[in-house]
Design a protein around this motif. Structure first.
Motif, PDB file in Angstrom:
ATOM      1  N   PRO A 100       0.792  -1.234   0.000  1.00 53.83           N
ATOM      2  CA  PRO A 100       0.000   0.000   0.000  1.00 53.83           C
ATOM      3  C   PRO A 100       0.824   1.285   0.000  1.00 53.83           C
ATOM      4  O   PRO A 100       0.262   2.378  -0.098  1.00 53.83           O
ATOM      5  CB  PRO A 100      -0.798  -0.115   1.303  1.00 53.83           C
ATOM      6  N   LEU A 101       2.137   1.165   0.096  1.00 50.33           N
ATOM      7  CA  LEU A 101       2.986   2.348   0.241  1.00 50.33           C
ATOM      8  C   LEU A 101       3.365   2.990  -1.089  1.00 50.33           C
ATOM      9  O   LEU A 101       3.748   4.161  -1.122  1.00 50.33           O
ATOM     10  CB  LEU A 101       4.266   1.979   1.007  1.00 50.33           C
ATOM     11  N   TYR A 102       3.280   2.229  -2.173  1.00 45.93           N
ATOM     12  CA  TYR A 102       3.760   2.708  -3.469  1.00 45.93           C
ATOM     13  C   TYR A 102       2.769   2.341  -4.574  1.00 45.93           C
ATOM     14  O   TYR A 102       1.848   1.543  -4.377  1.00 45.93           O
ATOM     15  CB  TYR A 102       5.118   2.064  -3.806  1.00 45.93           C
ATOM     16  N   ARG A 103       3.009   2.909  -5.750  1.00 46.67           N
ATOM     17  CA  ARG A 103       2.369   2.463  -6.987  1.00 46.67           C
ATOM     18  C   ARG A 103       3.448   1.712  -7.765  1.00 46.67           C
ATOM     19  O   ARG A 103       4.579   2.190  -7.883  1.00 46.67           O
ATOM     20  CB  ARG A 103       1.814   3.642  -7.771  1.00 46.67           C
ATOM     21  N   TRP A 104       3.090   0.566  -8.313  1.00 47.81           N
ATOM     22  CA  TRP A 104       4.087  -0.366  -8.795  1.00 47.81           C
ATOM     23  C   TRP A 104       4.080  -0.517 -10.313  1.00 47.81           C
ATOM     24  O   TRP A 104       3.018  -0.561 -10.931  1.00 47.81           O
ATOM     25  CB  TRP A 104       3.850  -1.738  -8.163  1.00 47.81           C
ATOM     26  N   VAL A 105       5.279  -0.646 -10.886  1.00 47.52           N
ATOM     27  CA  VAL A 105       5.441  -0.989 -12.297  1.00 47.52           C
ATOM     28  C   VAL A 105       6.500  -2.088 -12.370  1.00 47.52           C
ATOM     29  O   VAL A 105       7.599  -1.949 -11.839  1.00 47.52           O
ATOM     30  CB  VAL A 105       5.878   0.221 -13.144  1.00 47.52           C
ATOM     31  N   GLY A 106       6.174  -3.187 -13.039  1.00 48.01           N
ATOM     32  CA  GLY A 106       7.100  -4.309 -13.136  1.00 48.01           C
ATOM     33  C   GLY A 106       6.353  -5.612 -13.345  1.00 48.01           C
ATOM     34  O   GLY A 106       5.199  -5.597 -13.795  1.00 48.01           O
ATOM     35  N   PRO A 107       7.002  -6.747 -13.012  1.00 50.77           N
ATOM     36  CA  PRO A 107       8.326  -6.852 -12.387  1.00 50.77           C
ATOM     37  C   PRO A 107       9.471  -6.893 -13.402  1.00 50.77           C
ATOM     38  O   PRO A 107       9.266  -7.222 -14.568  1.00 50.77           O
ATOM     39  CB  PRO A 107       8.236  -8.177 -11.632  1.00 50.77           C
ATOM     40  N   LEU A 108      10.666  -6.600 -12.887  1.00 49.49           N
ATOM     41  CA  LEU A 108      11.883  -6.717 -13.679  1.00 49.49           C
ATOM     42  C   LEU A 108      12.450  -8.130 -13.610  1.00 49.49           C
ATOM     43  O   LEU A 108      13.103  -8.592 -14.533  1.00 49.49           O
ATOM     44  CB  LEU A 108      12.940  -5.753 -13.151  1.00 49.49           C
ATOM     45  N   ASP A 109      12.220  -8.797 -12.469  1.00 51.63           N
ATOM     46  CA  ASP A 109      12.812 -10.102 -12.212  1.00 51.63           C
ATOM     47  C   ASP A 109      12.041 -10.753 -11.075  1.00 51.63           C
ATOM     48  O   ASP A 109      11.308 -10.071 -10.354  1.00 51.63           O
ATOM     49  CB  ASP A 109      14.296  -9.939 -11.832  1.00 51.63           C
ATOM     50  N   ASP A 110      12.197 -12.065 -10.887  1.00 52.95           N
ATOM     51  CA  ASP A 110      11.508 -12.757  -9.789  1.00 52.95           C
ATOM     52  C   ASP A 110      12.013 -12.316  -8.419  1.00 52.95           C
ATOM     53  O   ASP A 110      11.251 -12.170  -7.479  1.00 52.95           O
ATOM     54  CB  ASP A 110      11.677 -14.271  -9.919  1.00 52.95           C
ATOM     55  N   CYS A 111      13.330 -12.152  -8.294  1.00 55.37           N
ATOM     56  CA  CYS A 111      13.948 -11.608  -7.073  1.00 55.37           C
ATOM     57  C   CYS A 111      13.588 -12.381  -5.798  1.00 55.37           C
ATOM     58  O   CYS A 111      12.991 -11.843  -4.863  1.00 55.37           O
ATOM     59  CB  CYS A 111      13.593 -10.136  -6.910  1.00 55.37           C
ATOM     60  N   ASP A 112      13.979 -13.659  -5.754  1.00 55.08           N
ATOM     61  CA  ASP A 112      13.825 -14.427  -4.520  1.00 55.08           C
ATOM     62  C   ASP A 112      14.720 -13.832  -3.435  1.00 55.08           C
ATOM     63  O   ASP A 112      15.849 -13.410  -3.703  1.00 55.08           O
ATOM     64  CB  ASP A 112      14.227 -15.890  -4.744  1.00 55.08           C
ATOM     65  N   VAL A 113      14.217 -13.804  -2.206  1.00 53.67           N
ATOM     66  CA  VAL A 113      14.988 -13.310  -1.057  1.00 53.67           C
ATOM     67  C   VAL A 113      15.551 -14.513  -0.308  1.00 53.67           C
ATOM     68  O   VAL A 113      14.795 -15.396   0.113  1.00 53.67           O
ATOM     69  CB  VAL A 113      14.119 -12.454  -0.121  1.00 53.67           C
ATOM     70  N   VAL A 114      16.870 -14.550  -0.155  1.00 53.83           N
ATOM     71  CA  VAL A 114      17.534 -15.735   0.403  1.00 53.83           C
ATOM     72  C   VAL A 114      18.538 -15.343   1.484  1.00 53.83           C
ATOM     73  O   VAL A 114      18.887 -14.166   1.651  1.00 53.83           O
ATOM     74  CB  VAL A 114      18.265 -16.526  -0.700  1.00 53.83           C
ATOM     75  N   VAL A 115      19.014 -16.372   2.207  1.00 50.72           N
ATOM     76  CA  VAL A 115      20.135 -16.223   3.133  1.00 50.72           C
ATOM     77  C   VAL A 115      21.325 -16.940   2.512  1.00 50.72           C
ATOM     78  O   VAL A 115      21.221 -18.104   2.099  1.00 50.72           O
ATOM     79  CB  VAL A 115      19.822 -16.827   4.513  1.00 50.72           C
ATOM     80  N   ASP A 178      28.490 -14.091   9.476  1.00 52.28           N
ATOM     81  CA  ASP A 178      28.390 -15.508   9.137  1.00 52.28           C
ATOM     82  C   ASP A 178      27.529 -15.724   7.899  1.00 52.28           C
ATOM     83  O   ASP A 178      27.742 -16.679   7.157  1.00 52.28           O
ATOM     84  CB  ASP A 178      27.774 -16.291  10.311  1.00 52.28           C
ATOM     85  N   MET A 179      26.555 -14.830   7.707  1.00 49.37           N
ATOM     86  CA  MET A 179      25.622 -14.950   6.603  1.00 49.37           C
ATOM     87  C   MET A 179      25.168 -13.559   6.180  1.00 49.37           C
ATOM     88  O   MET A 179      25.322 -12.598   6.928  1.00 49.37           O
ATOM     89  CB  MET A 179      24.395 -15.794   6.997  1.00 49.37           C
ATOM     90  N   VAL A 180      24.580 -13.483   4.990  1.00 54.97           N
ATOM     91  CA  VAL A 180      23.945 -12.250   4.533  1.00 54.97           C
ATOM     92  C   VAL A 180      22.571 -12.629   3.974  1.00 54.97           C
ATOM     93  O   VAL A 180      22.374 -13.748   3.481  1.00 54.97           O
ATOM     94  CB  VAL A 180      24.769 -11.529   3.445  1.00 54.97           C
ATOM     95  N   ALA A 181      21.618 -11.704   4.068  1.00 54.18           N
ATOM     96  CA  ALA A 181      20.263 -11.975   3.588  1.00 54.18           C
ATOM     97  C   ALA A 181      19.852 -10.897   2.592  1.00 54.18           C
ATOM     98  O   ALA A 181      20.136  -9.717   2.789  1.00 54.18           O
ATOM     99  CB  ALA A 181      19.286 -12.019   4.758  1.00 54.18           C
ATOM    100  N   GLY A 182      19.187 -11.316   1.534  1.00 53.32           N
ATOM    101  CA  GLY A 182      18.729 -10.389   0.501  1.00 53.32           C
ATOM    102  C   GLY A 182      18.621 -11.103  -0.829  1.00 53.32           C
ATOM    103  O   GLY A 182      18.344 -12.300  -0.883  1.00 53.32           O
ATOM    104  N   LEU A 183      18.862 -10.372  -1.915  1.00 51.60           N
ATOM    105  CA  LEU A 183      18.840 -10.948  -3.260  1.00 51.60           C
ATOM    106  C   LEU A 183      20.208 -11.557  -3.564  1.00 51.60           C
ATOM    107  O   LEU A 183      21.238 -10.934  -3.303  1.00 51.60           O
ATOM    108  CB  LEU A 183      18.488  -9.891  -4.299  1.00 51.60           C
ATOM    109  N   SER A 184      20.219 -12.750  -4.131  1.00 49.96           N
ATOM    110  CA  SER A 184      21.498 -13.432  -4.333  1.00 49.96           C
ATOM    111  C   SER A 184      22.366 -12.781  -5.407  1.00 49.96           C
ATOM    112  O   SER A 184      23.590 -12.693  -5.252  1.00 49.96           O
ATOM    113  CB  SER A 184      21.266 -14.911  -4.673  1.00 49.96           C
ATOM    114  N   LEU A 185      21.760 -12.325  -6.504  1.00 49.85           N
ATOM    115  CA  LEU A 185      22.551 -11.790  -7.616  1.00 49.85           C
ATOM    116  C   LEU A 185      23.429 -10.602  -7.225  1.00 49.85           C
ATOM    117  O   LEU A 185      24.596 -10.545  -7.614  1.00 49.85           O
ATOM    118  CB  LEU A 185      21.645 -11.424  -8.792  1.00 49.85           C
TER     119      LEU A 185
END
Length: 257
Positions: A100-115, A178-185
């Motif tokens: 609800p915070l934005y108006r959206w255009v896309g998607p550009l990519d699937d963008c899985d969120v991983v650790v 020890d780890m990072v979380a976010g988009l892998s690419l």
């Protein structure tokens, strides 16, 4: 003070554009705010490059809109777009909390969120293991990864906020995380750019699949400007040109470019 003055100047310009009648193209119709998030968007020799910027170039050409761009740490970019009506943030994961915070255009990519962790560490993402030592997990400040890590059961003391994926990558390889979380690419690209072994990165846990990466517009954006942008993106998608850009970007990553 300089950042505040810069933001105020942009706000005044954006307000003037919002108040203009009609849909005439103006210098700086929209401001696009991005972070250093390769391979989607980053600077190379002073040029905005990456898949998101290639798409943005074509959307601007198709729509006739003039889009100014600014690269900022993600948390600052959130504030900038909050303040400026005719602005958008990219590349943004479209989570339910953000919907609800934005108006959206896309998607550009699937963008899985991983650790991610390093193969050599042998570590596992196991928040509920009673005998597990406290893991140190890096997340980019303002990104949804921190909330997802908490919801997965990790305690607050395990979460380290950083200004961007480059900082997180440096800290991971230096043993400070020890780890990072976010988009892998972006993490893979940052490792390669820093001369580190990107092949060491491995997915320890998938936090969320398929929310997608988008252009996220201030909800007060001028309606005519937004519609022109959205229509141009849809033309890019329906014509197959977006898929061509995505495939070319994937081939370049595989080639190590």
């Amino acid at each position: 003070m300089e950042v505040h003055a810069w933001r105020q100047a942009l706000l005044a310009a954006a307000t003037a554009l919002t108040l203009c009648a009609g849909t005439q193209v103006q210098a700086g119709d929209l401001l696009g705010v991005t972070e250093d998030v390769p391979p989607f968007s980053y600077l190379d020799g002073g040029r905005f490059v990456g898949l998101a910027n290639e798409v943005l170039d074509r959307v601007a050409a198709q729509s006739g809109l003039r889009v100014q761009r600014s690269i900022q740490p993600f948390a600052r970019g959130l504030k900038t777009v909050e303040d400026l009506p005719n602005s958008f943030l990219y590349v943004v994961v479209r989570t339910p909390a953000r919907e609800p915070l934005y108006r959206w255009v896309g998607p550009l990519d699937d963008c899985d969120v991983v650790v991610l962790t390093l193969r050599s560490s042998g570590m596992e993402f196991s928040p509920h293991a009673a005998d597990a030592r406290v893991l140190r997990i890096g997340v980019v400040k303002g990104s949804p990864a921190g909330k997802m890590v908490r919801e997965a059961g990790m305690p607050e003391r395990s979460i380290y906020q950083t200004p961007g994926s480059e900082t997180s990558t440096r800290m991971l390889y230096a043993g400070h995380l020890d780890m990072v979380a976010g988009l892998s690419l972006p993490y893979q690209h940052q490792a390669s750019r820093l001369g580190l072994d990107a092949g060491q990165l491995t997915v320890a846990h998938v936090l969320q699949k398929g929310y997608g990466c988008y252009f996220a517009f201030n909800r007060q954006v001028n309606e005519a400007l937004f519609r022109r942008f959205a229509a141009a993106f849809e033309t890019l998608r329906s014509s197959g040109e977006l898929k061509t850009l995505q495939e070319r970007a994937a081939q370049e990553r595989l080639a190590g470019r």
